[in-house]
Design a protein around this motif. Structure first.
Motif, PDB file in Angstrom:
ATOM      1  N   ARG A  27      83.455  44.996 111.721  1.00  0.00           N
ATOM      2  CA  ARG A  27      82.749  43.943 112.471  1.00  0.00           C
ATOM      3  C   ARG A  27      81.278  43.874 112.078  1.00  0.00           C
ATOM      4  O   ARG A  27      80.717  42.784 111.909  1.00  0.00           O
ATOM      5  CB  ARG A  27      82.916  44.184 113.970  1.00  0.00           C
ATOM      6  CG  ARG A  27      84.238  43.653 114.506  1.00  0.00           C
ATOM      7  CD  ARG A  27      84.561  44.153 115.908  1.00  0.00           C
ATOM      8  NE  ARG A  27      85.795  44.934 115.866  1.00  0.00           N
ATOM      9  CZ  ARG A  27      86.101  45.900 116.700  1.00  0.00           C
ATOM     10  NH1 ARG A  27      85.279  46.243 117.674  1.00  0.00           N
ATOM     11  NH2 ARG A  27      87.247  46.546 116.574  1.00  0.00           N
ATOM     12  N   PHE A  28      80.653  45.020 111.912  1.00  0.00           N
ATOM     13  CA  PHE A  28      79.257  45.002 111.465  1.00  0.00           C
ATOM     14  C   PHE A  28      79.149  44.479 110.034  1.00  0.00           C
ATOM     15  O   PHE A  28      78.193  43.769 109.695  1.00  0.00           O
ATOM     16  CB  PHE A  28      78.642  46.391 111.599  1.00  0.00           C
ATOM     17  CG  PHE A  28      78.155  46.704 112.980  1.00  0.00           C
ATOM     18  CD1 PHE A  28      76.926  46.226 113.419  1.00  0.00           C
ATOM     19  CD2 PHE A  28      78.918  47.456 113.857  1.00  0.00           C
ATOM     20  CE1 PHE A  28      76.467  46.498 114.698  1.00  0.00           C
ATOM     21  CE2 PHE A  28      78.479  47.735 115.144  1.00  0.00           C
ATOM     22  CZ  PHE A  28      77.249  47.253 115.569  1.00  0.00           C
ATOM     23  N   ALA A  29      80.135  44.801 109.197  1.00  0.00           N
ATOM     24  CA  ALA A  29      80.128  44.269 107.831  1.00  0.00           C
ATOM     25  C   ALA A  29      80.270  42.752 107.845  1.00  0.00           C
ATOM     26  O   ALA A  29      79.611  42.039 107.057  1.00  0.00           O
ATOM     27  CB  ALA A  29      81.255  44.901 107.023  1.00  0.00           C
ATOM     28  N   ALA A  30      81.101  42.235 108.733  1.00  0.00           N
ATOM     29  CA  ALA A  30      81.259  40.787 108.855  1.00  0.00           C
ATOM     30  C   ALA A  30      79.963  40.134 109.317  1.00  0.00           C
ATOM     31  O   ALA A  30      79.582  39.058 108.832  1.00  0.00           O
ATOM     32  CB  ALA A  30      82.397  40.462 109.821  1.00  0.00           C
ATOM     33  N   ALA A  31      79.281  40.789 110.242  1.00  0.00           N
ATOM     34  CA  ALA A  31      77.994  40.258 110.690  1.00  0.00           C
ATOM     35  C   ALA A  31      76.985  40.236 109.555  1.00  0.00           C
ATOM     36  O   ALA A  31      76.213  39.279 109.406  1.00  0.00           O
ATOM     37  CB  ALA A  31      77.470  41.093 111.856  1.00  0.00           C
ATOM     38  N   ARG A  32      76.998  41.290 108.743  1.00  0.00           N
ATOM     39  CA  ARG A  32      76.077  41.346 107.602  1.00  0.00           C
ATOM     40  C   ARG A  32      76.342  40.197 106.629  1.00  0.00           C
ATOM     41  O   ARG A  32      75.406  39.585 106.095  1.00  0.00           O
ATOM     42  CB  ARG A  32      76.243  42.691 106.893  1.00  0.00           C
ATOM     43  CG  ARG A  32      75.330  42.955 105.722  1.00  0.00           C
ATOM     44  CD  ARG A  32      73.883  43.115 106.172  1.00  0.00           C
ATOM     45  NE  ARG A  32      73.146  41.874 106.057  1.00  0.00           N
ATOM     46  CZ  ARG A  32      71.976  41.632 106.645  1.00  0.00           C
ATOM     47  NH1 ARG A  32      71.437  42.544 107.421  1.00  0.00           N
ATOM     48  NH2 ARG A  32      71.367  40.498 106.496  1.00  0.00           N
ATOM     49  N   GLU A  33      77.616  39.892 106.403  1.00  0.00           N
ATOM     50  CA  GLU A  33      77.970  38.792 105.512  1.00  0.00           C
ATOM     51  C   GLU A  33      77.483  37.455 106.061  1.00  0.00           C
ATOM     52  O   GLU A  33      77.000  36.592 105.309  1.00  0.00           O
ATOM     53  CB  GLU A  33      79.482  38.757 105.297  1.00  0.00           C
ATOM     54  CG  GLU A  33      80.013  39.920 104.468  1.00  0.00           C
ATOM     55  CD  GLU A  33      81.528  39.862 104.299  1.00  0.00           C
ATOM     56  OE1 GLU A  33      82.130  38.831 104.700  1.00  0.00           O
ATOM     57  OE2 GLU A  33      82.098  40.834 103.778  1.00  0.00           O
ATOM     58  N   ILE A  34      77.616  37.272 107.363  1.00  0.00           N
ATOM     59  CA  ILE A  34      77.142  36.028 107.978  1.00  0.00           C
ATOM     60  C   ILE A  34      75.625  35.897 107.824  1.00  0.00           C
ATOM     61  O   ILE A  34      75.111  34.834 107.457  1.00  0.00           O
ATOM     62  CB  ILE A  34      77.547  35.974 109.464  1.00  0.00           C
ATOM     63  CG1 ILE A  34      79.067  35.831 109.591  1.00  0.00           C
ATOM     64  CG2 ILE A  34      76.841  34.823 110.183  1.00  0.00           C
ATOM     65  CD1 ILE A  34      79.585  36.040 110.992  1.00  0.00           C
ATOM     66  N   LEU A  35      74.907  36.970 108.100  1.00  0.00           N
ATOM     67  CA  LEU A  35      73.451  36.926 107.983  1.00  0.00           C
ATOM     68  C   LEU A  35      73.022  36.643 106.547  1.00  0.00           C
ATOM     69  O   LEU A  35      72.004  35.971 106.311  1.00  0.00           O
ATOM     70  CB  LEU A  35      72.842  38.239 108.468  1.00  0.00           C
ATOM     71  CG  LEU A  35      73.040  38.596 109.951  1.00  0.00           C
ATOM     72  CD1 LEU A  35      72.260  39.856 110.299  1.00  0.00           C
ATOM     73  CD2 LEU A  35      72.648  37.450 110.867  1.00  0.00           C
ATOM     74  N   ALA A  36      73.787  37.141 105.589  1.00  0.00           N
ATOM     75  CA  ALA A  36      73.435  36.940 104.183  1.00  0.00           C
ATOM     76  C   ALA A  36      73.705  35.517 103.709  1.00  0.00           C
ATOM     77  O   ALA A  36      73.057  35.034 102.777  1.00  0.00           O
ATOM     78  CB  ALA A  36      74.202  37.930 103.313  1.00  0.00           C
ATOM     79  N   SER A  37      74.650  34.842 104.376  1.00  0.00           N
ATOM     80  CA  SER A  37      75.071  33.526 103.884  1.00  0.00           C
ATOM     81  C   SER A  37      74.521  32.351 104.676  1.00  0.00           C
ATOM     82  O   SER A  37      74.545  31.214 104.196  1.00  0.00           O
ATOM     83  CB  SER A  37      76.601  33.440 103.877  1.00  0.00           C
ATOM     84  OG  SER A  37      77.123  33.593 105.188  1.00  0.00           O
ATOM     85  N   GLU A  38      74.028  32.614 105.889  1.00  0.00           N
ATOM     86  CA  GLU A  38      73.562  31.523 106.741  1.00  0.00           C
ATOM     87  C   GLU A  38      72.035  31.542 106.858  1.00  0.00           C
ATOM     88  O   GLU A  38      71.448  32.583 107.150  1.00  0.00           O
ATOM     89  CB  GLU A  38      74.170  31.656 108.147  1.00  0.00           C
ATOM     90  CG  GLU A  38      75.681  31.583 108.197  1.00  0.00           C
ATOM     91  CD  GLU A  38      76.196  30.177 107.938  1.00  0.00           C
ATOM     92  OE1 GLU A  38      75.424  29.216 108.115  1.00  0.00           O
ATOM     93  OE2 GLU A  38      77.378  30.049 107.571  1.00  0.00           O
TER      94      GLU A  38
END
Length: 381
Positions: free
Chosen positions: A178-189
């Motif tokens: 879940r934290f990895a998914a959040a990191r991906e969102i922050l990197a892409s948005e």
């Protein structure tokens, strides 16, 4: 009528302020928490992580506990239960407004008790039963994309539709995922509002108790993942970690089988709430039993170890916040909130599986109501 004073005065900053303040921070607007302007905000909801338990296990959660000061303690909601707490977080409103006023409550139209976490059906529309627009809906109004990250099993559930509507649901199974998914969102948005749900502590507490090794292992995992995530945040990214409620452990020897006292169930048509916060609904056909007379019976029998309120008293005391007229029938005619280390059970139903729970919550004690507000990244003090 009871002459009891309100069981507590709630703090000025509460769970309702967390997600709303985060969205305002993304919009560079003033907010209740005083958060600075950011491009992206993440709110982590650690289900069941009360302040008292976190402090008691501070040596196993050095990142979280090290950031917990007196100013970082806020109040959740009453009842201290997940349905009410998460709905308050995601709408910015108290239970009396969004309508999720307990774990199990009365559906007056259906003359039945419904489970607001798992009991959604055709007679309980998530779009109208949860009566408020979510913070995610509000984010969409101003062009801020919002995301909810949690286990796959919650995708499409009635509760998810009720409290997370407006957010894109991202499935991720483990805490680390879940934290990895959040990191991906922050990197892409370029801008985003992210809600990240951690269920593991609450699940372990119910099954094994918050003092168990299983619960402690999940706390250590959460602490390490939060520390890693915080270390990777950009200067325009802020994170808050909070909880919907705390937990106390109640052994079976502290179960109170209230139905064995006839005066406590005479005239009661439905029983809702949680074992630590009963909501009792009087049979309208029993004109000889009223909320006042039922509350008086409970006060005599259990007043030494529980707060007993009629619905009118609870509403007047502000326990549910401002209560809309349409929500009133969902609240019990009598509310029994445990203040000692006990849990109330009805021994009459054939299915007694709920009595295997060790970790309990729902009432007004500090252990159940007080939750952390951990700040990281741009939101650090």
């Amino acid at each position: 009528m009871s002459t009891m004073l309100p069981a507590r005065q709630f703090s000025s900053l509460r769970l309702a302020d967390v997600l709303t303040s985060s969205l305002l921070a993304v919009r560079s607007e003033p907010n209740r928490l005083g958060l600075p302007a950011v491009s992206k905000a993440v709110v982590v909801l650690a289900d069941g992580l009360g302040v008292s338990a976190l402090r008691a296990r501070a040596g196993h959660a050095r990142f979280l506990a090290g950031r917990l000061t007196k100013a970082d303690v806020i109040d959740g909601v009453f009842p201290a239960t997940t349905a009410a707490g998460i709905a308050t977080l995601t709408t910015g409103l108290e239970p009396g407004q969004h309508g999720l006023v307990g774990y199990q409550v009365l559906d007056a139209d259906g003359d039945r008790i419904i489970n607001q976490l798992t009991g959604w059906d055709a007679g309980m529309d998530p779009a109208t039963w949860q009566r408020a627009r979510t913070v995610f809906d509000q984010a969409a109004d101003v062009g801020v994309p919002s995301f909810a990250i949690g286990p796959k099993r919650f995708i499409g559930s009635g509760f998810t539709q009720a409290v997370l509507r407006g957010a894109r649901y991202v499935a991720a199974e483990s805490i680390g995922d879940r934290f990895a998914a959040a990191r991906e969102i922050l990197a892409s948005e370029p801008t985003a509002l992210v809600y990240l749900y951690v269920a593991e502590l609450d699940v372990a507490a119910h099954a094994h108790g918050w003092e168990s090794g299983r619960w402690l292992a999940h706390l250590e995992t959460l602490d390490s993942e939060m520390a890693r995530f915080a270390s990777e945040l950009a200067s325009d990214e802020g994170v808050l970690l909070t909880a919907d409620h705390g937990v106390i452990d109640v052994p079976e020897t502290k179960h109170v089988l209230f139905d064995t006292a006839p005066a406590l169930v005479d005239g009661v048509r439905h029983i809702g709430g949680d074992p630590r916060c009963l909501q009792l609904y009087v049979d309208p056909a029993r004109i000889d039993v009223t909320s006042d007379s039922l509350a008086a019976a409970w006060q005599v029998a259990e007043g030494h170890r529980a707060w007993v309120y009629t619905r009118a008293e609870a509403v007047a005391a502000g326990l549910f916040g401002q209560v809309d007229t349409d929500v009133l029938p969902r609240i019990g005619d009598v509310i029994v909130a445990a203040r000692k280390g006990i849990a109330y059970y009805d021994s009459r139903p054939a299915n007694q599986s709920a009595r295997s729970m060790i970790g309990q919550h729902g009432s007004l004690t500090d252990e159940e109501i007080r939750v952390p507000l951990i700040r990281a990244g741009a939101f650090s003090r």
